[in-house]
Enzyme design. Structure first.
Site, PDB file in Angstrom:
ATOM      1  N   SER A 109      -9.358 -33.431  43.274  1.00  0.00           N
ATOM      2  CA  SER A 109      -8.462 -32.539  44.036  1.00  0.00           C
ATOM      3  C   SER A 109      -7.736 -31.675  43.016  1.00  0.00           C
ATOM      4  O   SER A 109      -6.564 -31.876  42.724  1.00  0.00           O
ATOM      5  CB  SER A 109      -7.474 -33.358  44.875  1.00  0.00           C
ATOM      6  OG  SER A 109      -8.152 -34.242  45.737  1.00  0.00           O
ATOM      7  N   ALA A 110      -8.447 -30.694  42.468  1.00  0.00           N
ATOM      8  CA  ALA A 110      -8.074 -30.130  41.174  1.00  0.00           C
ATOM      9  C   ALA A 110      -7.158 -28.913  41.217  1.00  0.00           C
ATOM     10  O   ALA A 110      -6.487 -28.624  40.234  1.00  0.00           O
ATOM     11  CB  ALA A 110      -9.339 -29.769  40.393  1.00  0.00           C
ATOM     12  N   ALA A 111      -7.151 -28.146  42.318  1.00  0.00           N
ATOM     13  CA  ALA A 111      -6.381 -26.899  42.335  1.00  0.00           C
ATOM     14  C   ALA A 111      -4.884 -27.191  42.228  1.00  0.00           C
ATOM     15  O   ALA A 111      -4.417 -28.224  42.714  1.00  0.00           O
ATOM     16  CB  ALA A 111      -6.686 -26.112  43.607  1.00  0.00           C
ATOM     17  N   GLY A 114      -3.848 -27.382  36.770  1.00  0.00           N
ATOM     18  CA  GLY A 114      -3.048 -27.894  35.667  1.00  0.00           C
ATOM     19  C   GLY A 114      -3.677 -29.089  34.986  1.00  0.00           C
ATOM     20  O   GLY A 114      -3.800 -29.140  33.754  1.00  0.00           O
ATOM     21  N   LYS A 115      -4.099 -30.066  35.766  1.00  0.00           N
ATOM     22  CA  LYS A 115      -4.663 -31.280  35.177  1.00  0.00           C
ATOM     23  C   LYS A 115      -6.101 -31.044  34.711  1.00  0.00           C
ATOM     24  O   LYS A 115      -6.529 -31.607  33.699  1.00  0.00           O
ATOM     25  CB  LYS A 115      -4.553 -32.431  36.176  1.00  0.00           C
ATOM     26  CG  LYS A 115      -3.085 -32.782  36.493  1.00  0.00           C
ATOM     27  CD  LYS A 115      -2.961 -33.871  37.523  1.00  0.00           C
ATOM     28  CE  LYS A 115      -1.490 -34.210  37.800  1.00  0.00           C
ATOM     29  NZ  LYS A 115      -0.767 -33.144  38.509  1.00  0.00           N
ATOM     30  N   ARG A 138      -7.874 -22.138  47.294  1.00  0.00           N
ATOM     31  CA  ARG A 138      -7.347 -22.883  46.149  1.00  0.00           C
ATOM     32  C   ARG A 138      -8.442 -23.107  45.097  1.00  0.00           C
ATOM     33  O   ARG A 138      -8.165 -23.099  43.896  1.00  0.00           O
ATOM     34  CB  ARG A 138      -6.765 -24.212  46.620  1.00  0.00           C
ATOM     35  CG  ARG A 138      -5.447 -24.045  47.363  1.00  0.00           C
ATOM     36  CD  ARG A 138      -4.951 -25.358  47.962  1.00  0.00           C
ATOM     37  NE  ARG A 138      -4.811 -26.424  46.982  1.00  0.00           N
ATOM     38  CZ  ARG A 138      -3.765 -26.581  46.180  1.00  0.00           C
ATOM     39  NH1 ARG A 138      -2.772 -25.707  46.226  1.00  0.00           N
ATOM     40  NH2 ARG A 138      -3.703 -27.593  45.335  1.00  0.00           N
ATOM     41  N   ASP A 178      -5.819 -36.702  41.917  1.00  0.00           N
ATOM     42  CA  ASP A 178      -4.437 -36.237  42.039  1.00  0.00           C
ATOM     43  C   ASP A 178      -4.251 -35.898  43.515  1.00  0.00           C
ATOM     44  O   ASP A 178      -4.457 -34.770  43.937  1.00  0.00           O
ATOM     45  CB  ASP A 178      -4.204 -35.025  41.141  1.00  0.00           C
ATOM     46  CG  ASP A 178      -2.759 -34.579  41.130  1.00  0.00           C
ATOM     47  OD1 ASP A 178      -1.872 -35.450  41.087  1.00  0.00           O
ATOM     48  OD2 ASP A 178      -2.514 -33.360  41.181  1.00  0.00           O
ATOM     49  N   CYS A 231       2.724 -36.882  43.636  1.00  0.00           N
ATOM     50  CA  CYS A 231       4.065 -36.380  43.312  1.00  0.00           C
ATOM     51  C   CYS A 231       5.020 -36.738  44.447  1.00  0.00           C
ATOM     52  O   CYS A 231       5.793 -35.905  44.917  1.00  0.00           O
ATOM     53  CB  CYS A 231       4.046 -34.878  43.041  1.00  0.00           C
ATOM     54  SG  CYS A 231       3.386 -33.872  44.385  1.00  0.00           S
TER      55      CYS A 231
END
Length: 455
Positions: A109-111, A114-115, A138, A178, A231
């Site tokens: 779930s990359a958009a 950042g990671k 995204r 993520d 988060c």
């Protein structure tokens, strides 16, 4: 900031005597961070170059706090991909993950990236990085950030976890989930998240996260590492979810990881029937560190190794189809990039050698974009420019970051300059920014229209 009443009641019940120091953090300003891109610049070189007032983030060697007034997102160095603007706590996830060059890694779930871009720095352009996001818009932003940071070994997809799981069984050395979450840890950074939050939304997020993890674990090799992060503060999306996942998948165990001493352990008393190691999950609390809320769990897959056959990519075999590219490369590059070439329409890419067949997958970026075959000519891509260094091209024009010419370039304007006719790499203080094409001292601007500065 007006926090949801149910959130306040819930957090007070969870934190008890910690509630007051926790809740007072919402009176503080959010923290701002940037992470240097070591694929392009060394830490000491950037610190000697920049005029930003930076302060080290203690858990990231190349991460720094900055003052919001400095606006590093509107600086030529940002367009050159010298750094990525990222919330400081979010940087902890990949620091815990510690990817290695040559591995096969999935960011599920990359958009916005950042990671993904942090993982790529650890990989040093070696191995395969698949960066996926289920939302098309995204995924396009993710692809743009991969390009800006000069990453050569990434494939960007726009797929569901279920479809990826069918294509990549037991394939990856590491997977990052993520997970999309209720965002409680970002209320201070994104007040709009407060409007979306509810107890029902937390439950819905937990159900979605469980499904994502169930698909992700199928794609992980035996002895591979699965990193889960959110988060949010909700135990339902964190300790409770991981606890149930380990119960449902007994071939997974929670790993203990050495971390920054101001990070906290997961709360085993928030879980019914805690599994072994649940206390080894990691909590980042805003009343303990200078950063927003985050949760991290590191899982290891045990058991017998599985054997699968994967359909291999079909690279270009007819070298005539590379003729225009090779002509461009011989005329303009000191070193000609080599690898597994594929054509995606008229666009030419070098694909990571570890990548398997991509048929019937929604692929946004199948590798390192070199450029586009036009009629009897090859037009180099912005991605190629951003992944090159000045000493790798035959012609380049350099400007300082505060020059009028660099601002004109970022606005898409043509300008006059002395130099060699033909393709020139435009650099800012020695770092690649994009292409220009010089003819009789007039530099035609090839900075992408969608990225141009309006003012």
């Amino acid at each position: 900031m007006q926090l949801p009443d149910d959130f306040l009641v819930k957090m007070k019940d969870l934190l008890n005597e910690e509630f007051e120091p926790f809740i007072t953090t919402y009176n503080d300003k959010q923290t701002n961070g940037l992470r240097l891109n070591t694929l392009k610049i060394k830490k000491e070189d950037f610190l000697n170059l920049t005029s930003f007032a930076l302060k080290q983030i203690p858990w990231v060697d190349v991460g720094f706090y900055y003052n919001h007034e400095e606006r590093p997102g509107k600086h030529p160095y940002h367009e050159a991909g010298l750094y990525y603007i990222q919330e400081p706590s979010a940087m902890a996830v990949v620091e815990v993950m510690t990817p290695q060059p040559g591995e096969k890694i999935l960011d599920l779930s990359a958009a916005p990236g950042g990671k993904t871009t942090h993982i790529a720095q650890y990989m040093k352009q070696q191995g395969l990085l698949v960066a996926n996001d289920i939302h098309p818009s995204r995924a396009r932003i993710l692809s743009q950030n991969v390009e800006r940071m000069g990453i050569r070994n990434a494939v960007v997809t726009n797929e569901t976890p279920e479809r990826l799981a069918k294509r990549f069984p037991s394939f990856f050395d590491r997977i990052l989930v993520d997970a999309p979450c209720s965002g409680e840890g970002m209320f201070r950074k994104n007040p709009l998240a407060c409007d979306e939050w509810s107890l029902n939304y937390v439950e819905a997020c937990a159900r979605r996260q469980k499904n994502i993890l169930d698909q992700a674990c199928q794609m992980l090799k035996t002895e591979g590492q699965l990193v889960y992060s959110t988060c949010t503060f909700s135990p339902e999306e964190n300790e409770q979810l991981i606890n149930q996942f380990v119960k449902d998948h007994p071939n997974f165990e929670i790993e203990r990881i050495d971390v920054y001493d101001q990070f906290s352990s997961g709360r085993s008393h928030w879980v019914d029937g805690p599994v072994k190691g649940i206390e080894h999950t990691i909590r980042l609390w805003p009343h303990h560190i200078k950063g927003e809320g985050h949760f991290i769990a590191v899982l290891r897959k045990n058991g017998a190794r599985e054997q699968h056959k994967y359909k291999q990519l079909r690279p270009i075999k007819n070298k005539n189809r590379l003729k225009d590219y090779l002509t461009f490369a011989k005329e303009n590059l000191r070193t000609i990039p080599k690898g597994t070439f594929i054509l995606f329409g008229d666009d030419l890419y070098i694909v990571p050698s570890e990548m398997i067949l991509m048929d019937h997958l929604k692929v946004i970026r199948p590798g390192w974009h070199l450029g586009t075959n036009k009629k009897n000519r090859f037009q180099p891509s912005h991605a190629l420019a951003l992944s090159l260094k000045a000493n790798e091209v035959k012609h380049h024009v350099n400007f300082s970051s505060d020059s009028h010419d660099i601002l004109a370039y970022l606005k898409g304007e043509a300008f006059r300059v002395q130099g060699e006719n033909g393709w020139n790499l435009i650099t800012v203080d020695g770092y690649s920014l994009g292409w220009g094409k010089l003819s009789n001292q007039l530099m035609k601007n090839h900075f992408p229209k969608g990225l141009r500065w309006m003012s």
